[in-house]
Design a protein around this motif. Structure first.
Motif, short mmCIF file in Angstrom:
data_model
loop_
_atom_site.label_atom_id
_atom_site.label_comp_id
_atom_site.label_asym_id
_atom_site.label_seq_id
_atom_site.Cartn_x
_atom_site.Cartn_y
_atom_site.Cartn_z
N GLN A 15 6.15 1.06 36.62
CA GLN A 15 5.19 2.06 37.08
C GLN A 15 5.75 2.77 38.31
OE1 GLN A 15 1.55 2.47 36.33
NE2 GLN A 15 1.09 0.69 35.08
N PRO A 16 5.45 4.06 38.51
CA PRO A 16 4.80 4.93 37.53
C PRO A 16 5.79 5.30 36.43
CG PRO A 16 5.42 6.20 39.45
CD PRO A 16 5.75 4.77 39.78
N GLY A 17 5.31 5.50 35.23
CA GLY A 17 6.18 5.81 34.11
C GLY A 17 6.88 7.15 34.27
N LYS A 18 8.03 7.28 33.63
CA LYS A 18 8.82 8.51 33.68
C LYS A 18 8.92 9.10 32.28
CE LYS A 18 10.05 7.75 38.06
NZ LYS A 18 9.44 6.43 38.29
N ALA A 66 -2.51 31.32 33.84
CA ALA A 66 -2.83 30.76 35.15
C ALA A 66 -1.58 30.36 35.93
CB ALA A 66 -3.73 29.53 34.98
N ASP A 67 -1.66 30.47 37.25
CA ASP A 67 -0.67 29.87 38.13
C ASP A 67 -1.12 28.43 38.39
OD1 ASP A 67 0.94 32.13 38.37
OD2 ASP A 67 -0.25 32.93 40.02
N ILE A 68 -0.14 27.56 38.64
CA ILE A 68 -0.40 26.12 38.63
C ILE A 68 0.10 25.43 39.90
CG2 ILE A 68 -0.04 23.98 37.37
CD1 ILE A 68 -1.48 26.13 35.72
N ALA A 69 -0.69 24.51 40.42
CA ALA A 69 -0.22 23.54 41.41
C ALA A 69 -0.36 22.17 40.78
CB ALA A 69 -1.06 23.61 42.69
N ILE A 70 0.70 21.39 40.81
CA ILE A 70 0.61 20.04 40.27
C ILE A 70 0.84 19.02 41.38
CG2 ILE A 70 1.28 20.74 37.94
CD1 ILE A 70 4.01 19.49 38.44
N VAL A 71 0.01 17.99 41.36
CA VAL A 71 0.09 16.90 42.32
C VAL A 71 0.61 15.67 41.60
CG1 VAL A 71 -1.26 15.36 43.79
CG2 VAL A 71 -1.77 17.80 43.75
N TYR A 72 1.56 14.99 42.21
CA TYR A 72 2.15 13.80 41.61
C TYR A 72 2.58 12.85 42.72
CZ TYR A 72 6.64 15.86 42.93
OH TYR A 72 7.68 16.40 43.65
N LEU A 73 2.89 11.60 42.35
CA LEU A 73 3.25 10.60 43.35
C LEU A 73 4.70 10.75 43.80
CD1 LEU A 73 2.42 8.15 45.03
CD2 LEU A 73 3.02 6.69 43.07
N ASN A 74 5.64 10.35 42.95
CA ASN A 74 7.06 10.42 43.33
C ASN A 74 7.98 10.68 42.14
OD1 ASN A 74 7.06 7.96 41.99
ND2 ASN A 74 7.20 6.74 43.86
N GLU A 75 7.41 11.15 41.03
CA GLU A 75 8.20 11.38 39.82
C GLU A 75 8.83 12.77 39.88
OE1 GLU A 75 4.99 10.82 40.09
OE2 GLU A 75 4.26 9.31 38.71
N ASP A 76 9.81 12.93 40.80
CA ASP A 76 10.36 14.25 41.10
C ASP A 76 11.03 14.91 39.90
OD1 ASP A 76 9.66 14.35 43.89
OD2 ASP A 76 11.22 12.87 44.26
N LYS A 77 11.79 14.14 39.13
CA LYS A 77 12.48 14.73 37.98
C LYS A 77 11.48 15.28 36.96
CE LYS A 77 15.81 13.63 34.28
NZ LYS A 77 16.63 14.85 34.50
N ASP A 78 10.46 14.49 36.64
CA ASP A 78 9.44 14.96 35.71
C ASP A 78 8.72 16.19 36.26
OD1 ASP A 78 9.96 13.05 33.80
OD2 ASP A 78 8.27 11.76 34.31
N ALA A 79 8.40 16.16 37.55
CA ALA A 79 7.68 17.29 38.15
C ALA A 79 8.49 18.57 38.09
CB ALA A 79 7.31 16.96 39.60
N LYS A 80 9.78 18.46 38.35
CA LYS A 80 10.64 19.65 38.30
C LYS A 80 10.76 20.19 36.88
CE LYS A 80 13.31 18.40 42.41
NZ LYS A 80 14.63 17.93 42.93
N GLU A 81 10.77 19.29 35.90
CA GLU A 81 10.81 19.74 34.51
C GLU A 81 9.51 20.46 34.14
OE1 GLU A 81 11.77 16.44 32.00
OE2 GLU A 81 13.81 16.24 32.78
N THR A 82 8.39 19.95 34.65
CA THR A 82 7.12 20.62 34.41
C THR A 82 7.12 22.01 35.03
OG1 THR A 82 5.94 18.51 34.35
CG2 THR A 82 4.62 20.48 34.70
N ARG A 83 7.63 22.11 36.24
CA ARG A 83 7.71 23.41 36.90
C ARG A 83 8.54 24.39 36.07
NH1 ARG A 83 9.94 23.46 42.87
NH2 ARG A 83 11.85 22.83 41.77
N GLN A 84 9.66 23.92 35.53
CA GLN A 84 10.48 24.79 34.70
C GLN A 84 9.72 25.29 33.47
OE1 GLN A 84 13.95 22.41 33.82
NE2 GLN A 84 14.88 22.74 35.83
N LEU A 85 8.92 24.40 32.87
CA LEU A 85 8.15 24.78 31.69
C LEU A 85 7.08 25.82 32.05
CD1 LEU A 85 7.69 21.26 30.05
CD2 LEU A 85 9.09 23.14 29.18
N VAL A 86 6.43 25.64 33.20
CA VAL A 86 5.42 26.60 33.64
C VAL A 86 6.07 27.95 33.96
CG1 VAL A 86 3.80 27.15 35.50
CG2 VAL A 86 3.79 24.87 34.47
#
Length: 285
Positions: A15-18, A66-86
């Motif tokens: 945890q947290p899962g990636k 919509a424009d998006i703000a995403i909140v996450y704990l420490n899963e930086d790689k996943d978060a950056k991939e989400t940003r790329q998709l948005v």
């Protein structure tokens, strides 16, 4: 034809899962999903938006304008991939990392969203964690507090600040679970938080209805997200979702459109409700 996987390769992770470590990776948006400006010009903040259902909601919202703000704990790689998709959808994506169990962080995350993106129209309280235990005596004080901090207390914190910025026509969407209705013997504390979210949703809807702000929820059933291999052993993962009427787990792509509906004007007369996306697990509402 249904080509979704009926079973998954045995796998486990911490945890947290990636999401990028999952096999196969979840389906985020189905081929052929066409946006129609349902959320054009809106700003949404999504907790747990780095992966799984949160990522799917972010991408669907972006495709709807919509424009998006995403909140996450420490899963930086996943978060950056989400940003790329948005950003691929032509929308802005703000990444905010921190612990949603801390009120100060939640307050500042909302303020940063408004400062960077200009406003806040939709709040999606989606962050969650679960830790399987077969015996209540194995649930430590630390685990119990952590699960409640992340899953339900965070919703209080985000809403308290969000209401300072939301206007008539805004929407709040909370992620509960099928476990709020029939429980899960391995997830006592998690199921308890999801029951609390159900009541929180219905009561908050009554509290803010006169402000023109709609509050609703989504109760997913078994959905293939990083939470699953991070919570259960390999054998459980391999059979995950096979008890549904469709004999398989759902994908985030099959849940996110419910959030689009609840965030858009299509649901203008929907308030205090919970949508069930669970592959046929019958529940009493």
């Amino acid at each position: 034809m249904d080509n979704k996987p009926k079973s998954f390769p045995p796998q486990e992770m911490e945890q947290p899962g990636k999401e990028h470590k999952m096999t196969p990776e979840p389906e985020i948006i189905r081929d052929g999903y066409k946006g129609s400006d349902k959320l054009k010009g809106k700003v949404a903040l999504i907790t747990g938006g780095d992966s799984g259902i949160g990522r799917a909601v972010a991408v669907h919202f972006a495709r709807e304008g919509a424009d998006i703000a995403i909140v996450y704990l420490n899963e930086d790689k996943d978060a950056k991939e989400t940003r790329q998709l948005v950003e691929k959808e032509g929308r802005k994506c703000l990444l905010i990392s921190g612990d949603v169990g801390k009120e100060d962080f939640c307050r500042e995350a909302v303020k940063k969203t408004v400062k960077e993106l200009g406003k806040l129209d939709v709040l999606v309280n989606n962050a969650g964690e679960q830790h399987a235990q077969e015996d209540i005596r194995d649930i430590t004080e630390e685990q119990l507090k952590r699960t409640f901090d992340t899953n339900i207390f965070s919703m209080f914190y985000f809403v308290k600040e969000a209401l300072n910025h939301m206007k008539k026509g805004s929407a709040i969407i909370n992620t509960t679970s099928v476990t709020a209705y029939h429980g899960n013997k391995l997830l006592l504390d998690y199921s308890s938080t999801k029951g609390a979210i159900l009541t929180f949703t219905r009561t908050l809807a009554q509290m803010v209805a006169d402000k023109g702000i709609r509050v609703n929820g989504v109760a997913p059933g078994p959905i293939w997200t990083p939470l699953i291999p991070a919570s259960f052993d390999k054998e459980h993962v391999e059979k995950f979702g096979q008890k549904t009427l469709l004999k398989r787990a759902g994908q985030p792509s099959e849940v996110a459109p419910a959030y689009v509906y609840l965030a858009s004007d299509d649901s203008a007369f929907t308030i205090g409700e919970v949508m069930h996306i669970n592959g046929g697990e019958m529940v009493t509402t």
